[in-house]
Design a protein around this motif. Structure first.
Motif, PDB file in Angstrom:
ATOM      1  N   TRP A 158      49.472  19.808  26.217  1.00 32.80           N
ATOM      2  CA  TRP A 158      49.788  18.731  27.291  1.00 32.80           C
ATOM      3  C   TRP A 158      48.380  18.124  27.735  1.00 32.80           C
ATOM      4  CZ3 TRP A 158      53.939  16.900  29.127  1.00 32.80           C
ATOM      5  CH2 TRP A 158      53.899  16.115  30.458  1.00 32.80           C
ATOM      6  N   ARG A 159      47.170  18.685  27.770  1.00 33.03           N
ATOM      7  CA  ARG A 159      46.140  18.337  28.257  1.00 33.03           C
ATOM      8  C   ARG A 159      45.483  17.221  27.163  1.00 33.03           C
ATOM      9  NH1 ARG A 159      41.945  21.982  31.248  1.00 33.03           N
ATOM     10  NH2 ARG A 159      43.417  22.961  32.494  1.00 33.03           N
ATOM     11  N   LYS A 160      45.901  17.289  26.055  1.00 33.19           N
ATOM     12  CA  LYS A 160      45.410  16.325  25.097  1.00 33.19           C
ATOM     13  C   LYS A 160      46.014  15.047  24.844  1.00 33.19           C
ATOM     14  CE  LYS A 160      43.666  20.043  22.248  1.00 33.19           C
ATOM     15  NZ  LYS A 160      43.651  20.731  20.876  1.00 33.19           N
ATOM     16  N   VAL A 161      47.373  14.891  25.437  1.00 33.78           N
ATOM     17  CA  VAL A 161      48.109  13.752  25.592  1.00 33.78           C
ATOM     18  C   VAL A 161      47.668  12.749  26.514  1.00 33.78           C
ATOM     19  CG1 VAL A 161      50.484  12.878  26.057  1.00 33.78           C
ATOM     20  CG2 VAL A 161      50.107  15.127  24.969  1.00 33.78           C
ATOM     21  N   ASP A 175      48.514   9.428  26.449  1.00 32.93           N
ATOM     22  CA  ASP A 175      49.572   8.197  27.159  1.00 32.93           C
ATOM     23  C   ASP A 175      50.734   9.242  27.617  1.00 32.93           C
ATOM     24  OD1 ASP A 175      51.219   6.285  27.720  1.00 32.93           O
ATOM     25  OD2 ASP A 175      51.139   5.453  25.808  1.00 32.93           O
ATOM     26  N   LYS A 176      50.752   9.489  28.803  1.00 26.57           N
ATOM     27  CA  LYS A 176      51.964  10.182  29.318  1.00 26.57           C
ATOM     28  C   LYS A 176      53.222   9.137  29.202  1.00 26.57           C
ATOM     29  CE  LYS A 176      49.645  13.821  30.874  1.00 26.57           C
ATOM     30  NZ  LYS A 176      49.344  14.964  29.947  1.00 26.57           N
ATOM     31  N   GLY A 177      53.161   8.122  28.699  1.00 28.35           N
ATOM     32  CA  GLY A 177      54.321   7.034  28.668  1.00 28.35           C
ATOM     33  C   GLY A 177      55.053   7.170  27.231  1.00 28.35           C
ATOM     34  N   TYR A 191      56.344  11.300  21.266  1.00 30.34           N
ATOM     35  CA  TYR A 191      55.706  12.663  20.756  1.00 30.34           C
ATOM     36  C   TYR A 191      56.671  13.890  20.430  1.00 30.34           C
ATOM     37  CZ  TYR A 191      52.131  16.300  20.483  1.00 30.34           C
ATOM     38  OH  TYR A 191      51.241  17.309  20.289  1.00 30.34           O
ATOM     39  N   VAL A 192      57.399  13.846  21.486  1.00 32.48           N
ATOM     40  CA  VAL A 192      58.486  15.056  21.545  1.00 32.48           C
ATOM     41  C   VAL A 192      59.724  14.806  20.293  1.00 32.48           C
ATOM     42  CG1 VAL A 192      60.417  16.278  22.670  1.00 32.48           C
ATOM     43  CG2 VAL A 192      58.301  15.746  23.890  1.00 32.48           C
ATOM     44  N   ARG A 193      60.050  13.518  20.275  1.00 33.16           N
ATOM     45  CA  ARG A 193      60.881  13.116  19.062  1.00 33.16           C
ATOM     46  C   ARG A 193      59.955  13.529  17.652  1.00 33.16           C
ATOM     47  NH1 ARG A 193      61.265   7.730  20.474  1.00 33.16           N
ATOM     48  NH2 ARG A 193      62.533   8.246  22.183  1.00 33.16           N
ATOM     49  N   ARG A 194      58.642  13.279  17.589  1.00 35.04           N
ATOM     50  CA  ARG A 194      58.202  13.541  16.452  1.00 35.04           C
ATOM     51  C   ARG A 194      57.910  14.853  15.983  1.00 35.04           C
ATOM     52  NH1 ARG A 194      52.803  10.987  15.990  1.00 35.04           N
ATOM     53  NH2 ARG A 194      54.056   9.310  14.966  1.00 35.04           N
TER      54      ARG A 194
END
Length: 171
Positions: free
Chosen positions: A49-52, A54-56, A61-64
């Motif tokens: 979470w901290r490394k993400v 672009d929160k948009g 990211y979850v799909r991948r």
């Protein structure tokens, strides 16, 4: 993570958990495994979470993560085994063949007989509504690979649904 980041993650999780679970089900065809895959995706997201930045782009990211988890799990040796003591029930002879083939369950059953990578491409492309470039990004492959996997997946799905139609006619 600090309290604010935990709250952001919790809000995202609550907002997206059902959609991620449904996408996992479309890819694997089993609600129990779909729950496991969705949980795996959210655990990985929480860990990074901290490394993400672009929160948009969290959905992508979850799909991948989810796609990789489903494909990796399908490679495990115990997933290849299929046993049944008796054949599945067939619909009554009076059932309308066109209607039974067009049902959602027939499509989902057919998807389960398509190879995992092709199934993932079909789900991402047609059920999640991603374009070819979006699927290529999620699966980390070229657009040409997505197109060929999509064509092969559709051919396999047509063959499976055609076999189901033939089985229903001969019943």
């Amino acid at each position: 993570m600090d309290q604010r980041e935990e709250q952001e993650f919790a809000e995202y999780f609550v907002a997206r958990r059902e959609a991620v679970r449904r996408m996992a089900y479309m890819m694997c065809g089993d609600w129990h495994r779909a729950d496991d895959h969705a949980q795996t995706a959210f655990i990985a997201l929480h860990r990074h979470w901290r490394k993400v930045r672009d929160k948009g782009a969290l959905d992508a990211y979850v799909r991948r993560i989810l796609t990789r988890a489903v494909i990796d799990e399908s490679r495990r040796p115990w997933r290849r085994e299929r046993s049944a003591e008796k054949l599945p029930d067939r619909p009554a002879e009076s059932a309308d063949v066109d209607e039974s083939v067009a049902t959602r369950q027939a499509l989902l059953d057919g998807l389960q007989r398509v190879p995992p990578k092709q199934r993932a491409v079909l789900v991402l492309r047609f059920l999640e509504g991603l374009d070819v470039a979006g699927v290529a990004e999620v699966m980390r492959c070229s657009e040409g690979t997505v197109k060929s996997q999509c064509a092969r997946g559709l051919a396999a799905l047509r063959e499976v649904l055609g076999d189901q139609l033939g089985d229903l006619r001969s019943a």
